[in-house]
Design an enzyme around this catalytic site. Structure first.
Site: not given
Length: 164
Positions: A31, A65-67, A90-91, A97
């Site tokens: 991502w 990014s969560f992964e 992460v933007i 979220h």
């Protein structure tokens, strides 16, 4: 220190041990690929510049990014790496979220560091907009990937010096 006061790519090369006998895993979020690939290039180039053998750098992708935490856990459990560098971006958007993802990744990487005898390096950009991310992925504020690589080298050396 705030990033706008320090260039992420500036470091004292004489304070960085040789990475010649170290093996690194780099887990990269797909991502925000433009940003994360720039972070990866910074990390990879810095590792090699400091003596790492390119054959001792393993790159794996995760969807977002969560992964990063699970992918990094797999990296530590399934390879013989000395450190895992976690790279993502992460933007902030219009919903909460952003907060949930940033908090989850931060807590996850912290927990990995506590649970494993391998350093997991936090290379997650958490920015308000795309330009801030670009500025920290090789732009005017340097490259967070460079900083993450130097941190990985130093943490491996610290562990070795303490006979972990």
């Amino acid at each position: 220190m705030a990033t706008n006061l320090k260039n992420l790519s500036d470091y004292n090369k004489s304070n960085v041990p040789s990475a010649a006998n170290m093996k690194f895993g780099i887990v990269v979020s797909e991502w925000n690929e433009e940003i994360t690939e720039a972070l990866y290039q910074g990390a990879y180039n810095t590792l090699v510049l400091n003596g790492a053998n390119p054959n001792n750098i393993i790159k794996k992708y995760v969807p977002g990014s969560f992964e990063l935490t699970k992918g990094s856990k797999y990296m530590a459990e399934c390879t013989d790496v000395d450190a895992v560098i976690c790279l993502g971006c992460v933007i902030q958007g219009e919903t909460p979220h952003f907060d949930f993802v940033c908090n989850g990744v931060t807590q996850g990487i912290t927990q990995l560091n506590l649970d494993y005898n391998v350093p997991f390096i936090f290379g997650l950009l958490t920015t308000l907009d795309q330009q801030q991310a670009l500025d920290r992925a090789g732009g005017k504020h340097g490259n967070k990937g460079d900083e993450a690589a130097v941190t990985a080298i130093k943490m491996v050396q610290m562990g070795r010096s303490l006979n972990r």
